[in-house]
Design a protein around this motif. Structure first.
Motif, mmCIF file in Angstrom:
data_model
loop_
_atom_site.group_PDB
_atom_site.id
_atom_site.type_symbol
_atom_site.label_atom_id
_atom_site.label_comp_id
_atom_site.label_asym_id
_atom_site.label_seq_id
_atom_site.Cartn_x
_atom_site.Cartn_y
_atom_site.Cartn_z
ATOM 1 N N LEU A 1 61.052 35.595 66.345
ATOM 2 C CA LEU A 1 62.048 35.070 65.414
ATOM 3 C C LEU A 1 63.197 36.016 65.098
ATOM 4 C CD1 LEU A 1 59.375 33.538 63.029
ATOM 5 C CD2 LEU A 1 60.851 32.219 64.531
ATOM 6 N N HIS B 1 66.473 38.182 65.062
ATOM 7 C CA HIS B 1 67.744 37.892 65.722
ATOM 8 C C HIS B 1 68.312 39.087 66.497
ATOM 9 C CE1 HIS B 1 68.919 34.064 63.289
ATOM 10 N NE2 HIS B 1 67.674 34.057 63.669
ATOM 11 N N ALA C 1 69.424 41.469 69.264
ATOM 12 C CA ALA C 1 69.729 41.172 70.662
ATOM 13 C C ALA C 1 68.709 41.823 71.594
ATOM 14 C CB ALA C 1 71.137 41.637 71.003
ATOM 15 N N ALA C 2 68.321 43.069 71.266
ATOM 16 C CA ALA C 2 67.383 43.767 72.138
ATOM 17 C C ALA C 2 66.027 43.060 72.146
ATOM 18 C CB ALA C 2 67.222 45.210 71.673
ATOM 19 N N HIS D 1 65.488 39.929 71.380
ATOM 20 C CA HIS D 1 65.664 38.623 72.025
ATOM 21 C C HIS D 1 65.595 38.751 73.537
ATOM 22 C CE1 HIS D 1 68.120 35.708 74.203
ATOM 23 N NE2 HIS D 1 67.541 34.829 73.415
ATOM 24 N N ASP D 2 66.345 39.694 74.078
ATOM 25 C CA ASP D 2 66.407 39.793 75.534
ATOM 26 C C ASP D 2 65.069 40.229 76.120
ATOM 27 O OD1 ASP D 2 68.959 39.073 75.157
ATOM 28 O OD2 ASP D 2 69.895 40.833 76.046
ATOM 29 N N THR D 3 64.370 41.110 75.394
ATOM 30 C CA THR D 3 63.085 41.579 75.896
ATOM 31 C C THR D 3 62.068 40.447 75.910
ATOM 32 O OG1 THR D 3 63.584 43.716 74.904
ATOM 33 C CG2 THR D 3 61.318 43.351 75.614
ATOM 34 N N ALA D 4 62.075 39.628 74.854
ATOM 35 C CA ALA D 4 61.054 38.582 74.711
ATOM 36 C C ALA D 4 61.568 37.220 75.169
ATOM 37 C CB ALA D 4 60.611 38.505 73.247
ATOM 38 N N HIS D 5 62.690 37.205 75.903
ATOM 39 C CA HIS D 5 63.357 35.931 76.218
ATOM 40 C C HIS D 5 62.416 34.876 76.808
ATOM 41 C CE1 HIS D 5 65.750 33.199 78.783
ATOM 42 N NE2 HIS D 5 66.527 33.176 77.722
ATOM 43 N N HIS E 1 68.120 30.784 71.267
ATOM 44 C CA HIS E 1 69.546 30.621 71.600
ATOM 45 C C HIS E 1 70.341 30.040 70.438
ATOM 46 C CE1 HIS E 1 69.616 31.807 75.797
ATOM 47 N NE2 HIS E 1 68.403 31.325 75.852
ATOM 48 N N PHE F 1 74.722 37.016 63.416
ATOM 49 C CA PHE F 1 73.411 37.651 63.595
ATOM 50 C C PHE F 1 72.704 37.123 64.835
ATOM 51 C CE2 PHE F 1 74.305 37.834 59.067
ATOM 52 C CZ PHE F 1 74.158 39.191 58.840
ATOM 53 N N PRO G 1 71.565 36.478 68.522
ATOM 54 C CA PRO G 1 71.544 37.347 69.691
ATOM 55 C C PRO G 1 72.497 36.876 70.783
ATOM 56 C CG PRO G 1 69.575 36.015 69.589
ATOM 57 C CD PRO G 1 70.294 35.811 68.298
ATOM 58 N N ILE G 2 72.821 35.598 70.789
ATOM 59 C CA ILE G 2 73.643 35.070 71.872
ATOM 60 C C ILE G 2 75.047 34.803 71.345
ATOM 61 C CG2 ILE G 2 73.943 33.158 73.474
ATOM 62 C CD1 ILE G 2 71.657 34.937 74.197
ATOM 63 N N ASN H 1 70.106 43.545 77.225
ATOM 64 C CA ASN H 1 69.778 44.522 76.194
ATOM 65 C C ASN H 1 68.284 44.792 76.137
ATOM 66 O OD1 ASN H 1 72.340 45.067 74.920
ATOM 67 N ND2 ASN H 1 72.317 42.920 74.324
ATOM 68 N N VAL H 2 67.596 44.559 77.247
ATOM 69 C CA VAL H 2 66.149 44.665 77.240
ATOM 70 C C VAL H 2 65.723 46.076 76.821
ATOM 71 C CG1 VAL H 2 64.085 44.574 78.675
ATOM 72 C CG2 VAL H 2 65.881 42.872 78.971
ATOM 73 N N ALA I 1 56.057 41.429 75.828
ATOM 74 C CA ALA I 1 56.287 40.470 74.743
ATOM 75 C C ALA I 1 55.097 39.517 74.613
ATOM 76 C CB ALA I 1 57.570 39.690 75.006
ATOM 77 N N GLN J 1 64.650 27.575 63.110
ATOM 78 C CA GLN J 1 63.576 28.532 62.812
ATOM 79 C C GLN J 1 62.907 28.199 61.487
ATOM 80 O OE1 GLN J 1 65.529 32.382 63.231
ATOM 81 N NE2 GLN J 1 64.739 32.554 65.311
#
Lengths: 58, 251
Positions: free
Chosen positions: A36, A38, A40-41, A43-47, A58, B67, B69-70, B85-86, B99, B162
């Motif tokens: 949940l 927000h 970015a890091a 999000h991208d890791t757990a995409h 998204h 806020f 991410p996209i 940004n991984v 994850a 959410q």
């Protein structure tokens, strides 16, 4: 009888509550981070995990 | 003793996360990759100039967008150009594995928490029921309102979704708990009502149903996502129960 007592009595009520609350807090923290947050890091890791577990994304 | 219970949950989550990753690679991840090829493309040829207009324009929407991410620019970029940004610069499979393990650990800890607080142990014999209820509460029932999304789907404001998702997971868990732990009919009916409530309220609707992602990929993905999540939840419940039994015997 003795056996059913041991399975329910291995933890005292107090210990059970402490362990339960600890697990609740730690589990919520992990799920918030992976699904949940927000950031970015995160999000991208757990995409792909977020998409496949049905987290709003998204 | 406390540590032992938390440890059992984390080990069960670790194993369920690994199992999830294997199952995911079979069907779910290939479908996500396929959908990403269409992500950012206009839904229909005449739609291209309107694309920006469908983004949330309310002040709450723009606040949330800050806020989010996209960024709109990122969402519209084509695959391969996207800046990643991984964390720790991991590759896609490794970061997803990580994850999944964290998600598995989190879910297992929440199951353990409920079991401890309710005084209802998870055992190898009843683990699959805990897993099935977790799947119902966290996957299936929320998916009735917000079906598993692919990249490129039109969707309502992220914060609104959410919020509805969290409320639905909570209501479903309480409702299932009432049905599972109370024998009296009024409590069970109340449980059913609590489960239905968020669906009567309604999930935030998508602003449009137009998407460039083909419908066949979307429906295949919805089934694959729910199916692989079911495998994860069932293994999580059974492994947690098995570990609890083992620790119980050792104690």
């Amino acid at each position: 009888m003795a056996q059913t007592v041991t399975t329910t009595k291995t933890l005292s009520l107090n210990d059970r509550l402490v362990a339960g609350v600890l697990a609740l807090v730690l589990g919520s923290f992990l799920i918030f981070g992976v699904g949940l947050a927000h950031s970015a890091a995160l999000h991208d890791t757990a995409h792909d995990t977020r998409h496949s577990l049905g987290f709003p994304c998204h | 003793m406390i540590v032992r219970h938390l440890l059992a949950a984390m080990v069960a989550g670790l194993m369920a996360g690994i199992i999830m990753t294997v199952v995911q690679q079979a069907r779910v991840v290939p479908l996500i990759l396929q959908a990403e090829e269409y992500e950012g493309a206009p839904a229909s040829p005449g739609d291209a100039h309107q694309h920006g207009a469908s983004l949330p324009s309310s002040s709450i929407g723009s606040l949330v967008a800050q806020f989010s991410p996209i960024s709109p620019a990122m969402a519209h970029e084509h695959e391969g150009e996207e800046e990643s940004n991984v964390l720790f610069g991991l590759d896609r499979l490794t970061s997803t594995l990580g994850a999944n393990i964290v998600a598995g650990g989190g879910f297992a800890l929440l199951v353990a928490a409920l079991s401890l607080l309710l005084g209802a142990p998870v055992t190898a014999a009843n683990g699959w029921i805990w897993g099935a209820c977790g799947w119902l509460a966290v996957q299936f029932l929320p998916a009735m309102g917000l079906p598993p999304e692919l990249p490129g789907f039109p969707a309502a404001d992220l914060a609104a979704r959410q919020g509805w998702w969290m409320a639905t997971v909570l209501a479903s868990a309480i409702g299932l708990g009432l049905i599972a732990f109370r024998r009296e009919l009024p409590f069970r009916l109340l449980g059913l009502l609590v489960i239905l409530a968020p669906h009567v309220w309604g999930a935030p609707p998508a602003p449009s149903i137009e998407t460039a992602v083909p419908a066949v990929i979307a429906s295949e993905f919805a089934v694959a996502a729910l199916g692989s999540a079911l495998v994860m939840w069932l293994s999580l419940g059974v492994i947690l129960g098995y570990l609890n039994d083992r620790f119980e015997k050792a104690a």
